[in-house]
Design an enzyme around this catalytic site. Structure first.
Site, PDB file in Angstrom:
ATOM      1  N   ASN A 137      47.071  58.718  62.218  1.00  0.00           N
ATOM      2  CA  ASN A 137      46.668  57.414  61.684  1.00  0.00           C
ATOM      3  C   ASN A 137      45.361  57.468  60.903  1.00  0.00           C
ATOM      4  OD1 ASN A 137      46.113  57.893  64.582  1.00  0.00           O
ATOM      5  ND2 ASN A 137      44.690  56.198  64.309  1.00  0.00           N
ATOM      6  N   CYS A 311      41.393  50.569  66.115  1.00  0.00           N
ATOM      7  CA  CYS A 311      41.277  50.441  67.571  1.00  0.00           C
ATOM      8  C   CYS A 311      39.989  51.051  68.093  1.00  0.00           C
ATOM      9  CB  CYS A 311      42.451  51.130  68.241  1.00  0.00           C
ATOM     10  SG  CYS A 311      43.985  50.671  67.492  1.00  0.00           S
TER      11      CYS A 311
END
Ligand code: PLP
Length: 372
Positions: A137, A311
């Site tokens: 990611n 995150c």
């Protein structure tokens, strides 16, 4: 979210609000829409609709895969993963390590690539699960997942892949694959937030993680997020239709942006495997300056980028992915991730190309490290 997805899900809030588990016709028609969504997801992945379990997000899919696979083989105590996984995998594995499991985190090289010989060496009779992401990611690096799946299958171990970043961006065909478990998340392919899927190949033993009602054939309890599921189904249909054409366009934009930044800004470097990479991601380190400062200045121009994953942003630690790739501390601190999508335009990319050198020069003038 895609406009087509919004149009598809709108009726499911106030008109078609029946509970799909109900016996009445009103609920039954909603149940049929969930069946359709299951078929749409299965068509994108090349699997059978019965192999799809709807969840609340990619994180839940990862948790379910890892904990559920381990619970199915309680006498095996070893998990193999990598140092560059998303926290939805890495934090779960570290929690399990605290509870007595042996966790092996495989290293990566400077381009973020794995050593498959090391993986093969680590698979033994005590191994319960191998969990390795499809595409990273932060850097977009794609792992050779089919080769990995073959290796893991040869060792008769269950293989899970977090494909949250890969689904909808690169073609997958699970019909021909030895992947046992695969996670995806709707908002990564222009679906709604708060819905995901865990693919469980036929015959894979998996204990349910969410216990309660009998939804999803007893494999995931809880009343279904109907608009989310219907939206994910539509997003998968659109992704299947647009994948090739859109990816070529997105890749062209990403390459243009990246090439210009690397040319115009001195002392910066690309963090990724150049050959095996998602078409939409670009991770660049700028020496002597802070990634967060670049982000704030980009934000003033309405350009949304990120440092590390959303995150973990907010933490002052440099990215664990870049550190695992051996990116020096100073460069890891000054890294930015650009993610493009089918909705980005050439004008937006040109605007960013214009602003980035200005921002980098301005910040370097203020940096105490430049003179050193
Ligand atoms: N795995 C990867 C690789 C991700 O990029 C993300 C989210 O960015 C997740 C898992 C978590 O997905 P979700 O936010 O749907 O829980």
């Amino acid at each position: 979210m895609a406009q087509e997805v919004l149009e598809e899900i709108e009726p499911f809030f106030c008109q078609l609000y029946g509970n799909p588990s109900s016996m009445h016709t009103f609920g039954g028609q909603v149940g049929r829409k969930i069946r359709k969504a299951r078929e749409q997801v299965a068509a994108l992945l090349g699997c059978d609709p019965t192999e799809i379990i709807f969840t609340s997000c990619g994180t839940e899919s990862d948790n379910t895969a890892i904990r559920g696979a381990l619970a199915a083989v309680p006498n095996r105590r070893k998990i193999i993963t990598t140092r560059v996984e998303h926290p939805a995998v890495l934090t779960v594995c570290r929690d399990l390590e605290n509870r007595g499991y042996t966790v092996v985190e495989l290293a990566v090289d400077k381009q973020g690539r794995l050593d498959l010989a090391e993986l093969e060496e680590q698979i033994d009779d005590d191994t319960a699960l191998v969990t390795i992401m499809y595409a990273n990611n932060e850097t977009g690096t794609i792992f050779p997942i089919e080769k990995i799946a073959d290796l893991v299958a040869a060792g008769a171990v269950v293989f899970h892949t977090d494909a949250v970043q890969a689904v909808g961006k690169i073609p997958l065909n699970l019909a021909k694959s030895k992947i046992d478990l695969l996670s995806l998340s709707a908002h990564k392919l222009h679906g709604p937030k708060g819905v995901g899927v865990l693919y469980v190949s036929k015959g894979t033993r998996l204990n349910p993680f969410m216990l309660g009602g009998h939804q999803e054939e007893g494999r995931r309890a809880g009343t279904e997020n109907v608009p989310g599921i219907v939206g994910l189904g539509k997003a998968c249909e659109l992704a299947a239709k647009n994948l090739k054409e859109e990816n070529e366009r997105v890749k062209h934009l990403r390459d243009k942006l990246e090439k210009a930044i690397l040319q115009k800004c001195p002392d910066c470097r690309l963090n990724s495997d150049k050959e095996n990479r998602l078409p939409n991601t670009s991770n660049i380190s700028f020496e002597y300056i802070e990634g967060e400062a670049i982000l704030l200045m980009l934000d003033k121009f309405g350009i949304c980028a990120s440092s590390g994953s959303a995150c973990t942003s907010g933490s002052l630690e440099p990215s664990h992915v870049l550190r695992a790739m051996g990116v020096p501390f100073t460069a890891a601190h000054g890294s930015i991730r650009f993610s493009l999508s089918r909705y980005n335009t050439e004008d937006e990319v040109d605007f960013c190309i214009e602003k980035m050198p200005e921002i980098v020069n301005k910040l370097r003038k203020l940096s105490p490290f430049v003179a050193e």
